[in-house]
Design a protein around this motif. Structure first.
Motif, PDB file in Angstrom:
ATOM      1  N   LYS A  11       0.823  -1.213   0.000  1.00 11.90           N
ATOM      2  CA  LYS A  11       0.000   0.000   0.000  1.00 11.90           C
ATOM      3  C   LYS A  11       0.856   1.261   0.000  1.00 11.90           C
ATOM      4  O   LYS A  11       0.464   2.265  -0.577  1.00 11.90           O
ATOM      5  CB  LYS A  11      -0.985   0.007   1.164  1.00 11.90           C
ATOM      6  CG  LYS A  11      -0.405   0.340   2.508  1.00 11.90           C
ATOM      7  CD  LYS A  11      -1.492   0.451   3.558  1.00 11.90           C
ATOM      8  CE  LYS A  11      -0.930   0.911   4.882  1.00 11.90           C
ATOM      9  NZ  LYS A  11      -1.961   1.129   5.869  1.00 11.90           N
ATOM     10  N   TRP A  12       2.040   1.228   0.609  1.00 10.67           N
ATOM     11  CA  TRP A  12       2.890   2.418   0.636  1.00 10.67           C
ATOM     12  C   TRP A  12       3.516   2.655  -0.736  1.00 10.67           C
ATOM     13  O   TRP A  12       3.733   3.804  -1.125  1.00 10.67           O
ATOM     14  CB  TRP A  12       3.936   2.301   1.743  1.00 10.67           C
ATOM     15  CG  TRP A  12       3.265   2.244   3.073  1.00 10.67           C
ATOM     16  CD1 TRP A  12       3.205   1.179   3.926  1.00 10.67           C
ATOM     17  CD2 TRP A  12       2.471   3.280   3.685  1.00 10.67           C
ATOM     18  NE1 TRP A  12       2.438   1.498   5.018  1.00 10.67           N
ATOM     19  CE2 TRP A  12       1.979   2.777   4.907  1.00 10.67           C
ATOM     20  CE3 TRP A  12       2.137   4.575   3.316  1.00 10.67           C
ATOM     21  CZ2 TRP A  12       1.181   3.530   5.754  1.00 10.67           C
ATOM     22  CZ3 TRP A  12       1.337   5.329   4.166  1.00 10.67           C
ATOM     23  CH2 TRP A  12       0.874   4.801   5.364  1.00 10.67           C
ATOM     24  N   CYS A  13       3.770   1.582  -1.474  1.00  8.67           N
ATOM     25  CA  CYS A  13       4.253   1.730  -2.854  1.00  8.67           C
ATOM     26  C   CYS A  13       3.174   2.389  -3.699  1.00  8.67           C
ATOM     27  O   CYS A  13       3.452   3.302  -4.488  1.00  8.67           O
ATOM     28  CB  CYS A  13       4.622   0.366  -3.438  1.00  8.67           C
ATOM     29  SG  CYS A  13       5.920  -0.508  -2.532  1.00  8.67           S
ATOM     30  N   LYS A  14       1.932   1.933  -3.533  1.00 11.01           N
ATOM     31  CA  LYS A  14       0.812   2.525  -4.272  1.00 11.01           C
ATOM     32  C   LYS A  14       0.634   3.988  -3.890  1.00 11.01           C
ATOM     33  O   LYS A  14       0.385   4.840  -4.745  1.00 11.01           O
ATOM     34  CB  LYS A  14      -0.477   1.760  -3.992  1.00 11.01           C
ATOM     35  CG  LYS A  14      -0.498   0.385  -4.615  1.00 11.01           C
ATOM     36  CD  LYS A  14      -1.750  -0.386  -4.242  1.00 11.01           C
ATOM     37  CE  LYS A  14      -1.662  -1.812  -4.760  1.00 11.01           C
ATOM     38  NZ  LYS A  14      -2.772  -2.641  -4.292  1.00 11.01           N
ATOM     39  N   ASN A  15       0.779   4.298  -2.596  1.00  4.56           N
ATOM     40  CA  ASN A  15       0.662   5.692  -2.159  1.00  4.56           C
ATOM     41  C   ASN A  15       1.748   6.560  -2.775  1.00  4.56           C
ATOM     42  O   ASN A  15       1.499   7.717  -3.115  1.00  4.56           O
ATOM     43  CB  ASN A  15       0.711   5.784  -0.638  1.00  4.56           C
ATOM     44  CG  ASN A  15      -0.540   5.251   0.021  1.00  4.56           C
ATOM     45  OD1 ASN A  15      -1.567   5.064  -0.617  1.00  4.56           O
ATOM     46  ND2 ASN A  15      -0.447   4.971   1.309  1.00  4.56           N
ATOM     47  N   MET A  16       2.962   6.021  -2.917  1.00  4.18           N
ATOM     48  CA  MET A  16       4.034   6.777  -3.577  1.00  4.18           C
ATOM     49  C   MET A  16       3.691   7.020  -5.039  1.00  4.18           C
ATOM     50  O   MET A  16       3.917   8.110  -5.560  1.00  4.18           O
ATOM     51  CB  MET A  16       5.370   6.025  -3.481  1.00  4.18           C
ATOM     52  CG  MET A  16       6.076   6.147  -2.162  1.00  4.18           C
ATOM     53  SD  MET A  16       6.591   7.829  -1.718  1.00  4.18           S
ATOM     54  CE  MET A  16       7.830   8.171  -2.953  1.00  4.18           C
ATOM     55  N   LYS A  17       3.144   6.007  -5.694  1.00  6.23           N
ATOM     56  CA  LYS A  17       2.774   6.151  -7.107  1.00  6.23           C
ATOM     57  C   LYS A  17       1.670   7.183  -7.283  1.00  6.23           C
ATOM     58  O   LYS A  17       1.720   8.027  -8.165  1.00  6.23           O
ATOM     59  CB  LYS A  17       2.300   4.810  -7.673  1.00  6.23           C
ATOM     60  CG  LYS A  17       3.372   3.771  -7.805  1.00  6.23           C
ATOM     61  CD  LYS A  17       2.737   2.475  -8.292  1.00  6.23           C
ATOM     62  CE  LYS A  17       3.678   1.326  -8.282  1.00  6.23           C
ATOM     63  NZ  LYS A  17       3.036   0.079  -8.717  1.00  6.23           N
ATOM     64  N   VAL A  18       0.662   7.091  -6.436  1.00  6.98           N
ATOM     65  CA  VAL A  18      -0.498   7.973  -6.529  1.00  6.98           C
ATOM     66  C   VAL A  18      -0.138   9.391  -6.086  1.00  6.98           C
ATOM     67  O   VAL A  18      -0.655  10.358  -6.620  1.00  6.98           O
ATOM     68  CB  VAL A  18      -1.656   7.416  -5.660  1.00  6.98           C
ATOM     69  CG1 VAL A  18      -2.771   8.418  -5.512  1.00  6.98           C
ATOM     70  CG2 VAL A  18      -2.187   6.135  -6.256  1.00  6.98           C
ATOM     71  N   GLY A  19       0.769   9.497  -5.135  1.00  2.00           N
ATOM     72  CA  GLY A  19       1.137  10.794  -4.576  1.00  2.00           C
ATOM     73  C   GLY A  19       2.355  11.385  -5.253  1.00  2.00           C
ATOM     74  O   GLY A  19       2.279  11.987  -6.318  1.00  2.00           O
ATOM     75  N   ALA A  20       3.510  11.193  -4.629  1.00  2.67           N
ATOM     76  CA  ALA A  20       4.740  11.866  -5.048  1.00  2.67           C
ATOM     77  C   ALA A  20       5.123  11.585  -6.504  1.00  2.67           C
ATOM     78  O   ALA A  20       5.467  12.503  -7.243  1.00  2.67           O
ATOM     79  CB  ALA A  20       5.885  11.464  -4.122  1.00  2.67           C
ATOM     80  N   LEU A  21       5.043  10.332  -6.926  1.00  3.13           N
ATOM     81  CA  LEU A  21       5.497   9.998  -8.280  1.00  3.13           C
ATOM     82  C   LEU A  21       4.526  10.447  -9.369  1.00  3.13           C
ATOM     83  O   LEU A  21       4.846  10.361 -10.559  1.00  3.13           O
ATOM     84  CB  LEU A  21       5.776   8.497  -8.386  1.00  3.13           C
ATOM     85  CG  LEU A  21       6.938   8.015  -7.513  1.00  3.13           C
ATOM     86  CD1 LEU A  21       7.014   6.494  -7.526  1.00  3.13           C
ATOM     87  CD2 LEU A  21       8.253   8.624  -7.955  1.00  3.13           C
ATOM     88  N   SER A  22       3.364  10.933  -8.984  1.00  4.83           N
ATOM     89  CA  SER A  22       2.408  11.471  -9.957  1.00  4.83           C
ATOM     90  C   SER A  22       2.437  12.990  -9.997  1.00  4.83           C
ATOM     91  O   SER A  22       1.784  13.594 -10.839  1.00  4.83           O
ATOM     92  CB  SER A  22       0.992  11.005  -9.611  1.00  4.83           C
ATOM     93  OG  SER A  22       0.883   9.617  -9.816  1.00  4.83           O
ATOM     94  N   ASP A  23       3.177  13.585  -9.103  1.00  4.53           N
ATOM     95  CA  ASP A  23       3.248  15.046  -9.031  1.00  4.53           C
ATOM     96  C   ASP A  23       4.086  15.595 -10.192  1.00  4.53           C
ATOM     97  O   ASP A  23       5.194  15.100 -10.449  1.00  4.53           O
ATOM     98  CB  ASP A  23       3.873  15.460  -7.697  1.00  4.53           C
ATOM     99  CG  ASP A  23       3.889  16.959  -7.527  1.00  4.53           C
ATOM    100  OD1 ASP A  23       2.838  17.512  -7.164  1.00  4.53           O
ATOM    101  OD2 ASP A  23       4.950  17.566  -7.784  1.00  4.53           O
TER     102      ASP A  23
END
Length: 167
Positions: free
Chosen positions: A86-98
């Protein structure tokens, strides 16, 4: 009388100590609540921002990634993840999508490695098994920076800026 006063002082001190520990716990929890809140807000925008993450070009073969890095004279950023993390998904959805983070990632060849891919993950000498993990390497596979864990967008962006300044 002394026994009563001593007992009373003991309970007052005990109460003060307990309250002090309680306030300390509250202070420690507060930042986590804000970080969790940011994650929930980010996940609510999942449909929009996950599309942004998918626009990044990720290599999945380590040899090809470093061949490209040498050919294009670029460094490599490796993200070790797991599809169920879930933290990998959160990174993808959050920081890595910015968009600001994505702009900072343009000078890199991006390589996505699954933690379950033992052959590839063993080649990352600093990898401990914790995910998400990010490793920044030169084209000759020399590691010059790494970071482990989930980070809010602003924190990850600041990390990328510092790498840029230091390297």
């Amino acid at each position: 009388m002394r026994t009563i006063v001593s007992t009373l002082i003991f309970f007052v001190l005990l109460s003060v100590t307990a309250n002090a520990q309680e306030s300390t716990k509250t202070e420690k929890i507060s930042p986590l609540k804000s970080q969790k809140h940011e994650t929930i807000q980010t996940l609510q925008k999942k449909d929009v921002t996950l599309d942004a993450f998918e626009k990044l070009i990720w290599e999945t073969d380590m040899d090809l990634a470093f061949q490209r890095a040498k050919k294009e004279n670029k460094n490599v950023m490796i993200m070790v993840e797991d599809t169920r993390c879930k933290w990998c998904k959160n990174m993808k959805v959050g920081a890595l999508s910015d968009p600001k983070v994505q702009a900072k990632l343009q000078p890199y060849i991006l390589l996505k490695v699954q933690r379950s891919d033992k052959d590839t993950s063993k080649r990352i000498t600093e990898f401990t098994g914790a995910i998400p993990s990010f490793y920044f390497m030169e084209p000759d596979q020399e590691l010059y920076e790494s970071i482990v864990g989930y980070f809010a967008t602003e924190d990850f962006l600041q990390f990328l800026i510092e790498i840029e300044e230091d390297y």
